[in-house]
Every structure is written in structure tokens, then in C-alpha cells.
Design a protein around this motif. Structure first.
Motif, PDB file in Angstrom:
ATOM      1  N   ALA A   1       0.608  -1.707  -0.130  1.00 29.14           N
ATOM      2  CA  ALA A   1       0.432  -0.080   0.002  1.00 29.14           C
ATOM      3  C   ALA A   1       1.150   1.461  -0.051  1.00 29.14           C
ATOM      4  O   ALA A   1       0.628   2.441  -0.692  1.00 29.14           O
ATOM      5  N   GLN A   2       2.269   1.291   0.795  1.00 29.14           N
ATOM      6  CA  GLN A   2       2.897   2.202   0.399  1.00 29.14           C
ATOM      7  C   GLN A   2       3.193   2.631  -0.623  1.00 29.14           C
ATOM      8  O   GLN A   2       3.799   3.578  -1.172  1.00 29.14           O
ATOM      9  N   VAL A   3       3.500   1.392  -1.133  1.00 27.54           N
ATOM     10  CA  VAL A   3       4.517   1.430  -2.998  1.00 27.54           C
ATOM     11  C   VAL A   3       3.581   1.847  -3.925  1.00 27.54           C
ATOM     12  O   VAL A   3       4.096   3.142  -4.391  1.00 27.54           O
ATOM     13  N   VAL A   4       2.131   2.088  -3.896  1.00 31.73           N
ATOM     14  CA  VAL A   4       1.890   2.592  -4.086  1.00 31.73           C
ATOM     15  C   VAL A   4       0.805   3.798  -4.292  1.00 31.73           C
ATOM     16  O   VAL A   4       0.429   4.587  -5.161  1.00 31.73           O
ATOM     17  N   GLU A   5       0.578   4.148  -2.873  1.00 29.99           N
ATOM     18  CA  GLU A   5       0.543   5.424  -2.247  1.00 29.99           C
ATOM     19  C   GLU A   5       2.063   6.674  -2.267  1.00 29.99           C
ATOM     20  O   GLU A   5       1.724   8.139  -2.998  1.00 29.99           O
ATOM     21  N   PHE A   6       2.767   5.406  -2.906  1.00 28.22           N
ATOM     22  CA  PHE A   6       4.411   6.252  -2.734  1.00 28.22           C
ATOM     23  C   PHE A   6       4.276   7.411  -4.636  1.00 28.22           C
ATOM     24  O   PHE A   6       4.046   8.394  -4.747  1.00 28.22           O
ATOM     25  N   HIS A   7       3.791   6.194  -4.661  1.00 32.68           N
ATOM     26  CA  HIS A   7       3.967   6.563  -6.622  1.00 32.68           C
ATOM     27  C   HIS A   7       2.563   7.908  -7.599  1.00 32.68           C
ATOM     28  O   HIS A   7       2.708   7.942  -7.715  1.00 32.68           O
TER      29      HIS A   7
ATOM     30  N   GLY B   1       7.626 -13.008  -9.760  1.00 33.91           N
ATOM     31  CA  GLY B   1       8.575 -12.249  -8.404  1.00 33.91           C
ATOM     32  C   GLY B   1       8.019 -11.749  -7.353  1.00 33.91           C
ATOM     33  O   GLY B   1       6.434 -12.229  -7.199  1.00 33.91           O
ATOM     34  N   ASP B   2       8.443 -11.708  -6.530  1.00 27.90           N
ATOM     35  CA  ASP B   2       7.763 -11.089  -5.136  1.00 27.90           C
ATOM     36  C   ASP B   2       8.054 -10.024  -4.167  1.00 27.90           C
ATOM     37  O   ASP B   2       7.827 -10.130  -3.092  1.00 27.90           O
ATOM     38  N   VAL B   3       8.971  -9.201  -5.267  1.00 25.80           N
ATOM     39  CA  VAL B   3       9.053  -7.586  -4.879  1.00 25.80           C
ATOM     40  C   VAL B   3       8.327  -7.453  -5.495  1.00 25.80           C
ATOM     41  O   VAL B   3       8.364  -7.345  -7.373  1.00 25.80           O
ATOM     42  N   TYR B   4       7.607  -5.226  -4.930  1.00 26.95           N
ATOM     43  CA  TYR B   4       6.804  -5.210  -6.001  1.00 26.95           C
ATOM     44  C   TYR B   4       7.177  -3.651  -5.322  1.00 26.95           C
ATOM     45  O   TYR B   4       8.211  -3.301  -4.322  1.00 26.95           O
ATOM     46  N   TYR B   5       7.537  -2.940  -7.312  1.00 22.66           N
ATOM     47  CA  TYR B   5       8.164  -1.550  -6.863  1.00 22.66           C
ATOM     48  C   TYR B   5       7.525  -0.770  -7.800  1.00 22.66           C
ATOM     49  O   TYR B   5       5.906  -1.410  -8.642  1.00 22.66           O
ATOM     50  N   SER B   6       7.651   0.355  -7.948  1.00 22.65           N
ATOM     51  CA  SER B   6       7.085   1.119  -8.568  1.00 22.65           C
ATOM     52  C   SER B   6       8.230   2.571  -8.659  1.00 22.65           C
ATOM     53  O   SER B   6       8.733   2.603  -7.586  1.00 22.65           O
ATOM     54  N   TYR B   7       7.771   2.910  -9.980  1.00 18.92           N
ATOM     55  CA  TYR B   7       8.893   3.723 -10.012  1.00 18.92           C
ATOM     56  C   TYR B   7       8.618   5.250 -10.167  1.00 18.92           C
ATOM     57  O   TYR B   7       7.149   5.514 -11.465  1.00 18.92           O
ATOM     58  N   VAL B   8       9.308   6.683 -10.506  1.00 22.28           N
ATOM     59  CA  VAL B   8       8.638   8.078 -10.386  1.00 22.28           C
ATOM     60  C   VAL B   8       9.671   8.761 -11.214  1.00 22.28           C
ATOM     61  O   VAL B   8      11.084   8.798 -10.177  1.00 22.28           O
ATOM     62  N   ARG B   9       9.759   9.635 -11.949  1.00 24.84           N
ATOM     63  CA  ARG B   9      10.393  10.803 -11.703  1.00 24.84           C
ATOM     64  C   ARG B   9      10.658  12.049 -11.397  1.00 24.84           C
ATOM     65  O   ARG B   9       9.794  12.357 -11.502  1.00 24.84           O
ATOM     66  N   ASP B  10      10.915  12.757 -10.204  1.00 24.99           N
ATOM     67  CA  ASP B  10      11.068  13.516 -10.071  1.00 24.99           C
ATOM     68  C   ASP B  10      11.067  14.742 -10.518  1.00 24.99           C
ATOM     69  O   ASP B  10      10.763  14.550 -12.333  1.00 24.99           O
ATOM     70  N   LEU B  11      10.679  16.019 -10.304  1.00 24.78           N
ATOM     71  CA  LEU B  11      10.794  17.418 -10.763  1.00 24.78           C
ATOM     72  C   LEU B  11      12.151  17.534 -11.447  1.00 24.78           C
ATOM     73  O   LEU B  11      12.098  18.207 -13.079  1.00 24.78           O
TER      74      LEU B  11
END
Length: 146
Positions: A77-83, A104-114
Motif C-alpha cells: 500500500a505504501q508503494v502504491v501511495e508513493f507512486h 517475482g515477489d518484490v513489489y516496485y513502483s517508479y517515478v521521475r521527480d521534477l
């Protein structure tokens, strides 16, 4: 290894607004700032682990191709909220929340900052929330079928 990570910015005010809200999702707070940088630490800690800074050489800040800063979270949930928060603040999607690789079993999200820095939130946990969800509580009250 203990230490810290730095990313560059050309606009410290905008970077502070972005990272204050984004890192709050992970209970990471700004504990130091001056005209050059902002230091962030886990809530309750005095040890800065992440800085946003203007480059010391006076040249424009740029991002590194292949460079990434990753934050370990406790739940998916933190990964989703972060994204979601990163995108809401003007960041660019670099990868939706999900398992990597797909089986796999590692859950990721990726964002580019400003400024274009690639930032990641991830967890090894299969937990969606840190406390039992209402469904989990309800299911635990059901009689087991024997």
C-alpha cells in the motif's frame, strides 16, 4: 553501510514541496535545510539519509542515466501511495506499481521527480497493509471448515 544519498535540483523550493509530501508517505521528514540543500530522515531520527541539493559546482543539476534512488517500504500500500503521490505532485511515471519480474515477489513502483531523477519505492513484503485489513479480521472470525 550507513550513509546518505543525494539528488540534485535546480529549484530547491519546488523540490522541497515535492519531497516533503512524497517522503511523508514513508514517514520520512525534512530535518535540515539551508539555501543549498534539504536533509531527510526517518521520522524520529537525527540521521539524514537523503538530501536534495543544488550542485556544489554551480552547474545545472542533471539526472544520471541508469541512476536510481530506492526507498524500502513496509507494505505494498505504501508503494502504491508513493507512486500516486509522486504523479499527483508532477512527477512522471517510470513504472506502475507491481511485481518485478511479473512472477517475482518484490513489489516496485517508479517515478521521475521534477528534475528527472528516478526514484523507486519497493517492498519484499506480501502485506498490503501494516495492520490487518477489515477483511482479514472478518475472515479470521469465520469458523474453519474441517
Amino acid at each position: 553501510m550507513n550513509g546518505y544519498v543525494m539528488v540534485g535540483t535546480n529549484d530547491l523550493t519546488s523540490a522541497k514541496k515535492f519531497y516533503d509530501k512524497l517522503l511523508n508517505v514513508l514517514n520520512i521528514k525534512a530535518i535540515y535545510s539551508d539555501d543549498v540543500c534539504i536533509g531527510y530522515a526517518n521520522d524520529g531520527s537525527d540521521d539524514v539519509e537523503f538530501y536534495v541539493t543544488k550542485p556544489a559546482n554551480g552547474e545545472p543539476a542533471t539526472y544520471g542515466n541508469g541512476t536510481q534512488v530506492s526507498f524500502l517500504t513496509k507494505t505494498r500500500a505504501q508503494v502504491v501511495e508513493f507512486h500516486k503521490t509522486g504523479l499527483d505532485l508532477g512527477g512522471k511515471n517510470e513504472g506502475d506499481p507491481g511485481l518485478r519480474p511479473n512472477d517475482g515477489d518484490v513489489y516496485y513502483s517508479y517515478v521521475r521527480d521534477l528534475e528527472g531523477n528516478k526514484i523507486c519505492a519497493y517492498t519484499n513484503s506480501c502485506l498490503l497493509y501494516t495492520s490487518p485489513s477489515p477483511r482479514d479480521v472478518e475472515e479470521s472470525r469465520m469458523p474453519s471448515s474441517a
